[in-house]
Each structure stands twice: as C-alpha cells, then as structure tokens.
Design an enzyme around this catalytic site. Structure first.
Site, short mmCIF file in Angstrom:
data_model
loop_
_atom_site.label_atom_id
_atom_site.label_comp_id
_atom_site.label_asym_id
_atom_site.label_seq_id
_atom_site.Cartn_x
_atom_site.Cartn_y
_atom_site.Cartn_z
N TYR A 189 10.42 10.82 6.26
CA TYR A 189 10.69 11.71 6.57
C TYR A 189 12.10 11.49 6.66
O TYR A 189 12.76 11.66 8.24
CB TYR A 189 10.66 13.07 7.21
CG TYR A 189 8.98 13.37 6.12
CD1 TYR A 189 9.39 14.30 5.30
CD2 TYR A 189 7.89 13.70 6.63
CE1 TYR A 189 8.62 15.28 5.09
CE2 TYR A 189 6.84 14.12 6.48
CZ TYR A 189 6.89 15.05 5.30
OH TYR A 189 6.24 15.23 4.47
N HIS B 164 1.19 -0.91 -0.02
CA HIS B 164 -0.12 -0.10 -0.09
C HIS B 164 0.95 1.51 0.05
O HIS B 164 1.68 1.36 0.97
CB HIS B 164 -1.06 0.10 1.11
CG HIS B 164 -1.98 1.63 1.23
ND1 HIS B 164 -1.70 2.29 2.16
CD2 HIS B 164 -2.37 1.51 0.34
CE1 HIS B 164 -3.01 3.48 2.23
NE2 HIS B 164 -2.83 3.07 1.03
N HIS C 207 -7.12 7.72 -4.79
CA HIS C 207 -7.96 6.68 -4.62
C HIS C 207 -8.02 6.70 -5.95
O HIS C 207 -8.87 5.87 -6.50
CB HIS C 207 -7.96 6.09 -3.79
CG HIS C 207 -7.29 5.67 -2.39
ND1 HIS C 207 -6.54 6.23 -1.26
CD2 HIS C 207 -6.46 4.42 -2.21
CE1 HIS C 207 -5.59 5.56 -1.00
NE2 HIS C 207 -5.75 5.05 -1.04
N ARG D 38 2.15 22.65 1.07
CA ARG D 38 2.47 21.22 1.54
C ARG D 38 1.56 20.69 2.73
O ARG D 38 1.94 21.02 4.33
CB ARG D 38 3.51 20.68 2.13
CG ARG D 38 4.28 19.05 1.30
CD ARG D 38 4.04 18.52 2.60
NE ARG D 38 4.53 16.92 2.55
CZ ARG D 38 3.98 16.01 2.39
NH1 ARG D 38 2.20 16.22 2.18
NH2 ARG D 38 4.14 14.54 1.67
N CYS E 87 10.59 21.70 2.09
CA CYS E 87 10.00 20.41 1.94
C CYS E 87 10.91 19.87 2.14
O CYS E 87 11.83 19.95 1.01
CB CYS E 87 8.75 20.32 1.12
SG CYS E 87 8.37 18.44 1.25
#
Lengths: 624, 624
Positions: free
Chosen positions: B465, B181, B205, B280, B327
């Site tokens: 991260y 997934h 999705h 973000r 980011c």
C-alpha cells in the site's frame, strides 16, 4: 433594413448580455426584465429571423439604451448618425488594426490589468470579421454631436439606462462594451462619470487601440461648463508611490506591478530573497504609516477590535512559518500556447518560498471573541486590503473559517518576511499568509478582518480565481458554478535548463533542477524526471534546505507548507540530438500532475499544472 | 565449472538477496553479514567474472545454505543431485509451462493472496530462459533423498541457516525462493515447519504450478516417525466460517475473499447496498461473539481501556457518516494492460459508498485518557483486526494521530452499516471507518487500538500500500522511501456503458453514468466527459443522492467523504462509428486525474486513477 437591424441588434445584445449576466450572477434581471421576458420580445420564428439578421448585420451597430421611445429624439438621431459615421470609418480602422496586428498582440500579452481581462479588442475584431458578406453602408453624416450635461450623463449608470462615461470632454455610450470589458464588471464603477481616474489607476488603458475602441462609442459632447469643472480635477498617477523593484524581475505588467524572477533564481535558494519573490499586485501599493496603522477585526460578538501594529507584535505570540506562495496564474503562458486565455502571461516563476513571522490569525480571532457560538454560524473569514481603486473599493478575499481557526492551519498575520519587516510590495506593514492556499487569498496591506457566514463579495473571490472545464467559454461561463480556488493542486517545474537551451555533447551530462509544491499542506513525496518526453522516468532527490545545509525537520502531516527543490544529473543519452525533459510531482495524497495542458485549459488560464516540459538541443562536438 | 558455478551462484544469490533486503528493510544483515562484507567475497574483477559466469550458468542452481562445510555431507550431495535431476527435468517443465501458458496467466490473474504477490513463477521462467546458451547437463541421479528429523528441519528457519519447510512428508529447502515469494516475508512464518496450514489459509497456493515449483526445491524426506506425528495434525479450512456472499459479485480471489459488484450497480444507488459493497479481506473472516467482544485501547497514560460492544453503543454518542471506501488497487486491471503488476486484478468497482454509524474514535480516545500531553509524543493510531493467520498474526494498519483526534476527522468505530449491524464481511461487530482514507486503513473486526509514536509495523503498512515511480521495479524498490497511502487522489470512472458496448444508431443518444470521489474530504466539484477521446469535453451534472431524492446538504469544507454520481445524455455524433468515452474529475483543491496510465504505473498497481476510457461501437441501422 437598417432600422430593423439596429433594433434587433439592440435586442439581441440585451439577450446576449442577459444570458451572460444570468449565468454570471444567477439573476435574470437586466433592468428589471427577466430573461424570459426579454425572449418574449422576439419569439418563435421571429427570434430565429432576428438571429439570422444579426449574423448578416454588418457592423458593430449600437443604439441608445432601452429604446428610441425613451430617449429625446436628438440624441437618438445623433447616435444613429455617429454609428453610421463610425461604420464608414470602420474599414480604415480595421485596416489599421491589421497593419498593426503584431504590436496589438504584443500589447495584449502585456495588457491584463489586475482584474480579469477579456480579449475585448479581439471580440471587436471577431465581430468585424464576421460581417463581410454585406457591404458596409457608406452614408456619411455631418451632424454635430449633441451636447449633454454631466447631470444627463450621470443618469446612465446601468445596463437598463445605458452606461455612459466621459473622456476628455466626449460622452460615450459604452453599454454594449460592458460585456467585453477586460476588467469585467469593474467598468461599471465609471458609469455616469469620467473615466480618466480609472485609466490612471489601470494604466493598461494607455494604449492607442483602447482610445480607438472608445472612439467608436462616442454619442455626444459634455457641456462646456461641466467640461471646465472636470478639467479642474487633475488625475494623478496612483502608482507614483510604488516602491523601486529589482531590475532582474521580468515585468508582466507595470501598473499594477506584476513580475516574476528568472526561473533559475528559484532553485538557487531554498528561501527566495524578498527582492526576487514574485510580485502580484492588483492595485497601487498603498503607502502605510506603521505608527498609525490599524487592523480592524469585525463580525465577532464582542464588537469590533482594533489593533495597532504594536499590538500585533506585542500582544500575541510570534509564530514563524516557511511557506510557499503561488499565483493561481503561474505557468499560464503554457495555456496560451493551446488557446488564448485572459490573464497575465506568467511563466513558471509566479511562485516563491519565504519565511514569514507574525501573529496567528487564530490567536487574534480568539482575542476578538471567537468561540464555539461563532462557529455555529460563521463559515468564512474575509480580508480587506488597504490597496484600493479610485472609488475606495479595496482588494478583498476570504478563506474558509476552519482554515482560519484551526490550530493546524498556521494562518499568520505576518509582519516579517525572511526575518525583516515586510517589503512594500509584499504587504507592509501586515499581510495575511495562508499557507497551502492560492496567493490571491494572502491579502497584503491588511486593513480589515471580517468573520462572516458569507465568502468575500469581492470580484476576485466571486468572479475570478476559479477553474472551469476546457469546454467552458466566455459565453457559457457561470462563475457561481465553480468554487473559489483555495488549496492549489500538485505542481512542479523545471527551472533549469531553460526551454531551447543547448548542451554540448562534451559536457556528457545535463543537470536538471526544479521546484515542487502542493497546496493544502500536502507534502511532495516524489518528483519523477524524464529525458525522453515521459517514456522513462527517474526519481529526483528532493531537498528542503539549501545544499549543504541540514534539512528542515519533516513537517507534521497536513502542514507541509514549503516547497521542495530537486536536482538530477543525468548522462546525455548517446545518439540523442534533442532531449524533452519532463518533470511531474506526487504529493502525499498521491495526487499527480496531469500529463498535458489542453485537457486542463480554462478560459482564465489558472491552475496550469500539467507536466512541465523543456526541450534541450545537444550540440555534437565539431570535427577538426 | 559446475562447482564454481554453484558456489558463485550461491554467493551472487546472497548478494542479490542482500541488495534486495538492504533496499526493503534498510538492514544489510543477511546472516549477520553486511552487504559490504558479502561483496568482499568477490571483489574487483572476480566479481565481474562471477557475474559473467552467473549469466552463463545454465540452471536454477541452488546449494545448501551457508556453505558445504557447515552441512553434513549427505544432504549436500543429495542437494546437488536433486538439483541436477531437476535440471534434467527442466526442459520438460519448461515445455509444460509453455504449453500451459494461458492457464498459467489466467492462474496468475487470480493468484494474488491477501498479501503482496511476486510473479514468482515468472521469475522462474525468466531465469530459465536466460540460460539457453549452454547445454543443460544431463547427468541423472538415482540417489535416494536423505531422511531428516523434524528437529533437523526446525533448525532451518533463517536465510543464514537456510529456510526449510515440509509438505506431505517431503523436506524442501526454499531459501532461494524466499525473495521470489508472492506473499513477501510472510513465507518465513512457515520456516522450519509444515507448510500445509499456510496453504490452507492462503488458498491461492492450491494450484498445480505452485506444487510444481515446490518440487524443484526438494532436498529430503521427513522421518517416518515425524511424518506420522504430522499427519495427526489435520489442516482445517480457516475459511469455513466465511459468510455466504451474493452471487452477482465478481470474485477476484476466493480465500481470502475479494470481490466487486458489477459496475452499473454502483451508479444505480447512491448508497451501495451492503451485499454489493466491494469486499476486500486479507484473511479469513473471524467469527466474533458480540456478547464477549472486547475492544482494547492501549498506549494512553491511564493504562489500557477495554470496551464491550455495549459500552461502545451506550457510553459514547452515536455518529453517522456517509463515506465512500475505495481499495488502493481499484482499477488495477488497467495498469496490468501496460505491464504486469502484482495484486488482485480489480476492475473499476473496488469502491462503494455506505452510511456508517458508531462512536467517534476521538471520543473513545478522550475517554481513554488522550490529551495534550499525549499529543506531545504520539503521532499515530494503530489498529489491529481480529482476523489472523495461523501464527496468530493479525491484520494491522495505522493512521496519523491528527486524523484520529481531529473533530473534523470523523473517524468512526462503526457498528452499523447502512442502518443495520455490520455484516460479517465488513467487520462485524466493529470496524474503523476512516473517511477519505484508503480502504486498507479502515480495519475490520477491530480488536485493538494503540496510540503510538510509530506507524503500525504490519506488512500492509510498511511493505505494501505504497506508491512508486513507473521506473521503480522489484529489484530497486525501497518501501521505506514512500509514505504509506492514507488519503487517496481524485478518482472517477464510467460505470455504464461498459467498454466494448454497442449502441444502435437508432437510439440517437448515449447515456453515460459514473462515480467520482476524492480522498481527504476534498469535494468533487466537476466531472468532465468526452465522447471523442478527450478532444472536447462537457460538464456532467453531479448528484449526492438518488435520483428524485433531495440532495444531501453540502458538506463542511474538508469533510466531503462521500462520492458523487454523475450522468450525461449525449446525442450520438453523426458519422461516428465508435466513441471513446472518457471521464475525468476535479476536486475542490483542483486536483485533476492524470491523462494516461503508463506514467502512473507502479509495481504494486495501486493508485490507478488516470482518466477512465471506454470504447463504444455505434451500430448503424440495417438497410431494408
């Protein structure tokens, strides 16, 4: 033509020096004359003509400082004559240099005094080679050298008035050489006086080609009377009290002493034994009597505080920190393979790890009156060593105030290394240990601490230990444009196998070991190792202690002062005849090492932290 | 053979999942079974045989969870039947995929929900392609799907008991899909229930290939009664209250909203206007009533402290900090050119600079009872956002305690951005601003602060991260082995010209602009720019304000939170037809950017800070 050339030469030299000093010092005053004023001497097409003339001018022509008019005629004429004579001898000298080129190069590699070094000889040579389009004048002179009194010599102590020195009774006008001096501005300390004591201090000068260069600058003789006085002052070897060192060390320079251990020793012991810890001295090791040792703390509102060694040991809590120190020039030799830099030709072992104990600098500053009021104006903490040159000028450096006073800075006034009193080479009886910070700020033989609004004014803080772009050369460098190196970037290297090693195929695997460290307390979190030049990578296990010992507890964030050692055992790739083993480390700010050396090359050869690469040959088993 | 294969497949799948979960979570329990226990199912040559069988097994064979014995016969048979049916349709599906490959790729580039994403579809495809050595069975089945009650479905909420979900009345056993997934473990939130609300939340999705994948896992139908109940629960769009955004933004993902400005906007303004500041979001923007807003501070000895917005504004001094946020995935698209990574396909503009005002986190923690006693045990400060998914699980992150409480950390609970209240996309009414630290820790819509001995347990702190070696893939990654990204490494990029731009020869010069920034408060001290791919370099002048404005005063050491903009105007090199413009920056720890992308490639595509390169064509003037 000759006069013109001399005159122009002098002016251009001034211009060139002006630009140099303008960039270095941000002042445009050479003898009180601004850069623009100097340019006015030769304006417009005249300047262009002058440049062309200069380019065609066929020798290292010098002239008495300032101008003919301001000199007595005799020295000026003598100067011309000498010049011509040395020109005529120039061919011989150049031939000599060519014949001795290898030894010259060898000499250069070991040259490199404690201070910055310019490729002076190389500059000479370069200039000499530039001027082969016009024939050298062959006029010989038999005029005797003029006689100068010491008083006359002493008047020449600046670029404006000329820079004269004496050596074994000769008088030398080295004005033009100042910009080329390997030791930078330090040469000005000798201006107007005898150069022997400095050469005794910086023993690098005891080489034939140095004398050879000096001879070209001779302008006169010292009077017999002054010569006699000078001879009475014997020069002694200031390095005579330097300690014995372990013979395994690879010596990069003997006086001052600079040496590194064989790399494999580093990865053999998490704590580097003091005897093998790399040595990087800028001056002779000062003999210090611990009983009479005094540390002066200045710049704080309560006035100066003076501490004895006993005070340091008994009045402040003893702290212990394991910290890696690294010279800014570690791995400089790799930069030299790209393009010659100036500096000691360090390999990969100008880095070591030790346990240091002493008083916290913070505690001492607090005791000396540091407080919020001081924080209002103070920005730096300066250190002065007890090591000094013949003029009494000491080694010096500074660190930012916040590093010095932070509870998390862990800056020590260390009196122990690896559980014993500091060895002489490492700063006995007291040195500063500034964890995470370039070696140069970890001042040894500490004599004075000064809290200040300014950085240290020392040569090593202002005009050395800074990084520049690969496009910056000695003609364009402006030392004010770059910050003094403090925290060092992420670093790693392969200690074994050595470059060029041979592994037998029958061994089936290769063991690769190394170290990794980052400045500023940033913890090394990963080391990637490649056997194929960086195409594929594996992660090397890291350790923070000797094998079989319990790992040190993880340091608090931002306080990872000690290196990590790493080791991988990798099977020899089938079919490979050679391995290019590469390592690169990552710290917890995820800074990575740059891939290659050329883009980080810098004229001083510092901060050499590209991936480390060694090539290893695989020897196939012999057929029966 | 088929049964064996199914059975082995199931076991191997468990093994493989076990290894995966073992590495990811450091727990070896899949259904209470240890990795070794699972291995014991197939030991020695049996395991090897199983592996070989698996390799030759020719479909995505699944089986009911645990074992046949533990299931009613009907579903097990149905499951087999479905499997075979979907196998027979497999070829068609694969053909479809091939035919639609570009749109699939395009879809993938935009895929990328707020959480991590695995190339699930790619894994499917890979598996399908592995098995073309044995013919696909062609057995069709006409058995109807079995009917399950919601109660039965709800029993399947673990890897041990199987993971079932419902979608539009269908029942799906997605046990095997869990490991593939894209959103990682988050999928387990839907276990045993309807998947519609999650798909509404993670709108990624809503793509054809997702439905297509789901259809392969169908094992039954929901009972008519339960289906009716379900339909009564309408799914609403949780993004319906997201704010309007400026149309100039380049949208990388709509729900949650992720977008960056055109790069040239960044260098046009030292302070990025809020509308253009990159967005973000990990979840829908929560609508917050400022009048009833509450910030809870927990974990301190005095008990919880609750502050209103008014409290924050009036009870604590207001501090203002100019800080750049970036980011972790900025410039990820460059990593994708090396090898596909998972994550939003950011260009170079997931970085922006703003002025933030608010209360110091330190002051708030002090008010809440932080003191030396807390420092004894606390190590982290956790933040929870008010943004949440359908289960109520909020966005979360943490930072090291020393950053949070340091006087020099400058961590803000910001209620203003660029002089105005925070925009909805940037955390209205209160967000954390952690200068020098990756954007992900600058939690928006701040609801809770928890002082803790532990890091945040959130997915984004623990399993996202983080940086890994280029040799680490999704089969070998151990998220526990890498530290959570906090400080970011040195970064720079060229905002103009764009890659592929054309410059007319008649323009004679090219203007190159960009930004440079480093994490941890390390000041950018130099940017080198090359027009020839890195062979030669020039130094770009830096600025800390808009052109013509006075420069900001130099920040104290370690507190350079804001970027620098830079610009060079360079003559077009004669004869060049194309320029490869490159920039690289250096911070005051002299960390440099790595030269190239492949050696820093990592499976998550974070920390992309190699030299930035753009190619520019020079168009020669047309002849008349």
């Amino acid at each position: 033509m000759r006069t013109t050339c001399f005159s122009l030469k002098r002016r251009i030299a001034v211009l060139s020096e002006t630009r140099r000093y303008d960039l270095t010092e941000k002042t445009c005053t050479i003898g009180g004359m601004s850069l623009n004023a100097a340019r006015h001497w030769l304006s417009g097409s005249e300047e262009i003509n002058a440049m062309l003339l200069l380019r065609r001018c066929h020798s290292l022509t010098r002239f008495g400082p300032v101008s003919i008019q301001r000199h007595p005629v005799a020295p000026a004429v003598a100067s011309c004559a000498v010049r011509l004579r040395s020109n005529s001898g120039g061919e011989d000298q150049r031939s000599y240099r060519r014949a001795h080129s290898p030894s010259w190069r060898h000499g250069l590699a070991g040259l490199l005094a404690g201070t910055g070094t310019v490729l002076a000889y190389g500059l000479h040579k370069h200039k000499a080679e530039q001027v082969d389009t016009i024939r050298t004048p062959t006029l010989e002179t038999t005029l005797p050298f003029p006689i100068f009194s010491q008083e006359e010599v002493t008047k020449h102590r600046s670029l404006e008035d000329g820079v004269w020195v004496t050596y074994q009774g000769g008088v030398y006008d080295i004005t033009e050489f100042v910009a080329m001096h390997p030791g930078g501005n330090k040469i000005m300390l000798a201006a107007g006086g005898a150069i022997e004591p400095f050469w005794a201090l910086y023993a690098v000068h005891n080489q034939e080609h140095v004398l050879e260069m000096l001879s070209e600058y001779k302008v006169g003789e010292l009077s017999a009377e002054d010569r006699k006085k000078q001879q009475a002052v014997k020069s002694s070897d200031p390095y005579s009290s330097d300690p014995e060192r372990h013979p395994v060390l690879h010596i990069n320079n003997l006086k001052p002493f600079n040496a590194e251990p064989p790399p494999e020793i580093l990865s053999d012991s998490y704590i580097t034994p003091s005897a093998f810890f790399f040595k990087r001295n800028h001056l002779p090791v000062p003999p210090v009597d611990p009983a009479s040792y005094q540390l002066h703390v200045e710049g704080l509102p309560r006035g100066a505080l003076t501490l004895s060694l006993e005070d340091l040991k008994t009045k402040f809590p003893k702290h212990t920190v394991t910290a890696t120190l690294q010279c800014a020039g570690n791995r400089r030799s790799e930069m030299n393979t790209v393009k010659q830099v100036k500096g000691l030709n360090w390999g990969i072992a100008a880095i070591s790890n030790a346990t240091w104990s002493g008083a916290n600098l913070r505690d001492v500053l607090m005791a000396a009156g540091y407080g919020p009021d001081v924080a209002q104006w103070a920005r730096h903490v300066q250190f002065e060593g007890l090591d000094h040159d013949v003029t009494g000028s000491t080694y010096g450096a500074s660190i930012p105030l916040n590093k010095a006073v932070s509870e998390e800075g862990d800056v020590l006034l260390a009196y122990e290394m690896n559980g014993k009193e500091l060895p002489a080479d490492h700063g006995f009886p007291v040195r500063v240990v500034v964890p995470g910070t370039v070696g140069a700020r970890n001042v040894k033989w500490l004599g004075k601490i000064i809290v200040s609004s300014e950085e240290s004014s020392s040569h090593w803080q202002q005009n050395d230990y800074k990084g520049f772009s690969p496009g910056t050369d000695w003609d364009t460098v402006d030392f004010k444009s770059a910050p003094a190196i403090q925290e060092l970037p992420i670093q790693s290297a392969i200690t074994t196998p050595a470059d060029g090693a041979v592994v037998d195929r029958s061994e089936e695997e290769v063991i690769v070991k190394g170290y990794a460290w980052s400045g500023g307390g940033r913890e090394v979190v990963r080391v990637d190792v490649s056997l194929d030049g960086g195409k594929t990578w594996q992660v090397a296990p890291l350790r923070t202690s000797d094998k079989g010992q319990a790992a040190e507890p993880s340091p608090p964030p931002g306080r990872a002062w000690a290196w990590k050692l790493w080791e991988v055992t990798a099977p020899l790739p089938p079919g490979a005849q050679e391995l290019e083993i590469v390592c690169k480390a990552v710290d917890n700010s995820y800074n990575m090492q740059p891939d290659t050396v050329p883009p980080i090359w810098n004229l001083r050869g510092v901060l050499s932290n590209a991936w480390h690469r060694v090539k290893v040959k695989i020897r196939e088993d012999e057929e029966e």
